[in-house]
Design a protein around this motif. Structure first.
Motif, PDB file in Angstrom:
ATOM      1  N   ASP A 108       8.573  49.902  29.409  1.00 16.64           N
ATOM      2  CA  ASP A 108       7.702  50.468  28.423  1.00 16.64           C
ATOM      3  C   ASP A 108       7.327  49.181  27.298  1.00 16.64           C
ATOM      4  O   ASP A 108       8.266  48.908  26.681  1.00 16.64           O
ATOM      5  CB  ASP A 108       7.758  51.702  27.663  1.00 16.64           C
ATOM      6  CG  ASP A 108       6.951  52.288  26.981  1.00 16.64           C
ATOM      7  OD1 ASP A 108       5.763  51.697  26.574  1.00 16.64           O
ATOM      8  OD2 ASP A 108       7.275  53.253  26.048  1.00 16.64           O
ATOM      9  N   ALA A 109       6.035  48.774  27.380  1.00 15.92           N
ATOM     10  CA  ALA A 109       5.650  47.693  26.198  1.00 15.92           C
ATOM     11  C   ALA A 109       5.537  48.209  24.897  1.00 15.92           C
ATOM     12  O   ALA A 109       5.787  47.285  23.914  1.00 15.92           O
ATOM     13  CB  ALA A 109       4.468  47.088  26.688  1.00 15.92           C
ATOM     14  N   GLU A 110       5.728  49.444  24.616  1.00 17.67           N
ATOM     15  CA  GLU A 110       5.281  49.927  23.208  1.00 17.67           C
ATOM     16  C   GLU A 110       6.528  49.622  22.456  1.00 17.67           C
ATOM     17  O   GLU A 110       6.526  49.109  21.257  1.00 17.67           O
ATOM     18  CB  GLU A 110       5.044  51.421  23.073  1.00 17.67           C
ATOM     19  CG  GLU A 110       4.760  52.102  21.697  1.00 17.67           C
ATOM     20  CD  GLU A 110       3.596  51.265  20.984  1.00 17.67           C
ATOM     21  OE1 GLU A 110       3.580  51.229  19.882  1.00 17.67           O
ATOM     22  OE2 GLU A 110       2.733  50.693  21.599  1.00 17.67           O
ATOM     23  N   PRO A 111       7.736  49.832  22.553  1.00 20.55           N
ATOM     24  CA  PRO A 111       9.018  49.352  21.616  1.00 20.55           C
ATOM     25  C   PRO A 111       8.948  48.105  21.469  1.00 20.55           C
ATOM     26  O   PRO A 111       9.410  47.338  20.240  1.00 20.55           O
ATOM     27  CB  PRO A 111      10.276  49.917  22.470  1.00 20.55           C
ATOM     28  CG  PRO A 111       9.735  50.924  23.578  1.00 20.55           C
ATOM     29  CD  PRO A 111       8.256  50.644  23.830  1.00 20.55           C
ATOM     30  N   ILE A 112       8.454  47.144  22.462  1.00 22.28           N
ATOM     31  CA  ILE A 112       8.442  45.442  22.248  1.00 22.28           C
ATOM     32  C   ILE A 112       7.547  45.271  21.367  1.00 22.28           C
ATOM     33  O   ILE A 112       7.556  44.485  20.196  1.00 22.28           O
ATOM     34  CB  ILE A 112       7.991  44.894  23.589  1.00 22.28           C
ATOM     35  CG1 ILE A 112       9.006  45.237  24.573  1.00 22.28           C
ATOM     36  CG2 ILE A 112       8.249  43.424  23.489  1.00 22.28           C
ATOM     37  CD1 ILE A 112      10.475  45.389  24.513  1.00 22.28           C
ATOM     38  N   VAL A 113       6.218  46.083  21.390  1.00 24.64           N
ATOM     39  CA  VAL A 113       5.152  45.769  20.219  1.00 24.64           C
ATOM     40  C   VAL A 113       5.797  46.325  19.097  1.00 24.64           C
ATOM     41  O   VAL A 113       5.418  45.583  17.901  1.00 24.64           O
ATOM     42  CB  VAL A 113       3.972  46.676  20.789  1.00 24.64           C
ATOM     43  CG1 VAL A 113       2.742  46.609  19.746  1.00 24.64           C
ATOM     44  CG2 VAL A 113       3.311  45.838  22.160  1.00 24.64           C
ATOM     45  N   GLN A 114       6.474  47.342  18.813  1.00 22.71           N
ATOM     46  CA  GLN A 114       6.994  47.749  17.781  1.00 22.71           C
ATOM     47  C   GLN A 114       7.985  46.659  17.053  1.00 22.71           C
ATOM     48  O   GLN A 114       7.650  46.432  15.801  1.00 22.71           O
ATOM     49  CB  GLN A 114       7.510  49.135  17.790  1.00 22.71           C
ATOM     50  CG  GLN A 114       6.776  50.178  17.993  1.00 22.71           C
ATOM     51  CD  GLN A 114       7.623  51.554  18.268  1.00 22.71           C
ATOM     52  OE1 GLN A 114       8.765  51.640  18.447  1.00 22.71           O
ATOM     53  NE2 GLN A 114       6.980  52.683  18.691  1.00 22.71           N
ATOM     54  N   ALA A 115       8.750  46.252  17.563  1.00 21.22           N
ATOM     55  CA  ALA A 115       9.602  45.207  17.291  1.00 21.22           C
ATOM     56  C   ALA A 115       8.923  43.993  16.908  1.00 21.22           C
ATOM     57  O   ALA A 115       9.076  43.269  15.723  1.00 21.22           O
ATOM     58  CB  ALA A 115      10.822  44.871  18.559  1.00 21.22           C
ATOM     59  N   ARG A 116       7.854  43.748  17.635  1.00 21.98           N
ATOM     60  CA  ARG A 116       7.081  42.305  17.237  1.00 21.98           C
ATOM     61  C   ARG A 116       6.400  42.540  16.064  1.00 21.98           C
ATOM     62  O   ARG A 116       6.401  41.455  15.267  1.00 21.98           O
ATOM     63  CB  ARG A 116       6.116  42.007  18.308  1.00 21.98           C
ATOM     64  CG  ARG A 116       5.399  40.733  18.167  1.00 21.98           C
ATOM     65  CD  ARG A 116       3.861  40.697  18.703  1.00 21.98           C
ATOM     66  NE  ARG A 116       3.352  39.330  18.678  1.00 21.98           N
ATOM     67  CZ  ARG A 116       2.999  38.600  17.706  1.00 21.98           C
ATOM     68  NH1 ARG A 116       3.122  39.493  16.374  1.00 21.98           N
ATOM     69  NH2 ARG A 116       2.626  37.622  17.625  1.00 21.98           N
ATOM     70  N   GLU A 117       5.884  43.747  15.881  1.00 16.52           N
ATOM     71  CA  GLU A 117       5.086  43.948  14.623  1.00 16.52           C
ATOM     72  C   GLU A 117       6.144  43.969  13.321  1.00 16.52           C
ATOM     73  O   GLU A 117       5.746  43.281  12.082  1.00 16.52           O
ATOM     74  CB  GLU A 117       4.577  45.219  14.507  1.00 16.52           C
ATOM     75  CG  GLU A 117       3.230  45.472  15.464  1.00 16.52           C
ATOM     76  CD  GLU A 117       2.490  46.854  15.511  1.00 16.52           C
ATOM     77  OE1 GLU A 117       3.253  47.938  15.131  1.00 16.52           O
ATOM     78  OE2 GLU A 117       1.693  46.911  16.239  1.00 16.52           O
ATOM     79  N   MET A 118       7.235  44.578  13.568  1.00 15.61           N
ATOM     80  CA  MET A 118       8.332  44.348  12.571  1.00 15.61           C
ATOM     81  C   MET A 118       8.463  42.957  12.191  1.00 15.61           C
ATOM     82  O   MET A 118       8.763  42.766  10.831  1.00 15.61           O
ATOM     83  CB  MET A 118       9.499  45.174  12.964  1.00 15.61           C
ATOM     84  CG  MET A 118      10.591  45.630  12.200  1.00 15.61           C
ATOM     85  SD  MET A 118      11.594  46.686  12.726  1.00 15.61           S
ATOM     86  CE  MET A 118      12.236  45.954  14.190  1.00 15.61           C
ATOM     87  N   LEU A 119       8.726  42.347  13.105  1.00 20.70           N
ATOM     88  CA  LEU A 119       9.157  40.813  12.960  1.00 20.70           C
ATOM     89  C   LEU A 119       8.274  39.861  12.495  1.00 20.70           C
ATOM     90  O   LEU A 119       8.446  39.003  11.872  1.00 20.70           O
ATOM     91  CB  LEU A 119       9.896  40.396  14.132  1.00 20.70           C
ATOM     92  CG  LEU A 119      11.168  41.051  14.624  1.00 20.70           C
ATOM     93  CD1 LEU A 119      11.554  40.826  16.169  1.00 20.70           C
ATOM     94  CD2 LEU A 119      12.342  40.581  14.006  1.00 20.70           C
ATOM     95  N   ASN A 120       7.192  40.159  12.848  1.00 22.73           N
ATOM     96  CA  ASN A 120       5.885  39.431  12.325  1.00 22.73           C
ATOM     97  C   ASN A 120       5.752  39.386  10.835  1.00 22.73           C
ATOM     98  O   ASN A 120       5.205  38.620  10.293  1.00 22.73           O
ATOM     99  CB  ASN A 120       4.426  39.995  13.091  1.00 22.73           C
ATOM    100  CG  ASN A 120       3.478  38.858  12.964  1.00 22.73           C
ATOM    101  OD1 ASN A 120       3.493  37.707  12.943  1.00 22.73           O
ATOM    102  ND2 ASN A 120       2.189  39.339  12.462  1.00 22.73           N
TER     103      ASN A 120
END
Length: 130
Positions: A108-120
């Motif tokens: 599922d890509a959604e948790p990856i997107v969440q991690a990316r937003e947090m790290l961005n």
């Protein structure tokens, strides 16, 4: 002289390697962390894209890269000098690792997107300190 598609890919990989080496060579300690954030965000983007395409090989490769960078960022924290900020960053890096692993396990890509937003957010703040 024409290049075959495979030759182009190899040439591009060599160029990227040289580009990365030159960026690292001339970077300050602050700049090195900025490079790590940049590479981490790229790895997470590529991982999410691979999940969406169903490319398990690329997903695994990009996941390994992202997790490695997250471990490196956390390992570079100075908890004595950094105090609460270092503790907060450590917690964020751990959560990003958890989300990255969860996304891979669930495909599922959604948790990856969440991690990316947090790290961005952290990467943007780091670049503003510059």
């Amino acid at each position: 002289m024409l290049m075959r598609h495979g030759q182009f890919g190899a040439a591009r990989a060599r160029y990227q390697s040289i580009d990365m080496a030159s960026r690292i060579e001339g970077a300050s300690p602050h700049g090195l962390v900025a490079i790590l954030f940049d590479e981490l965000l790229k790895a997470l983007d590529a991982m999410a894209a691979a999940i969406r395409r169903g490319d398990l090989g690329q997903r695994g490769t990009r996941q390994a890269r992202a997790l490695s960078i997250l471990h490196g960022l956390e390992g570079s924290l100075d908890f004595e000098k950094g105090g609460d900020i270092a503790k907060g960053l450590s917690a964020i890096y751990r959560e990003a690792r958890r989300l990255t692993i969860a996304g891979a396990q669930a495909n599922d890509a959604e948790p990856i997107v969440q991690a990316r937003e947090m790290l961005n957010e952290i990467a943007s703040a780091w670049n503003q300190i510059g």
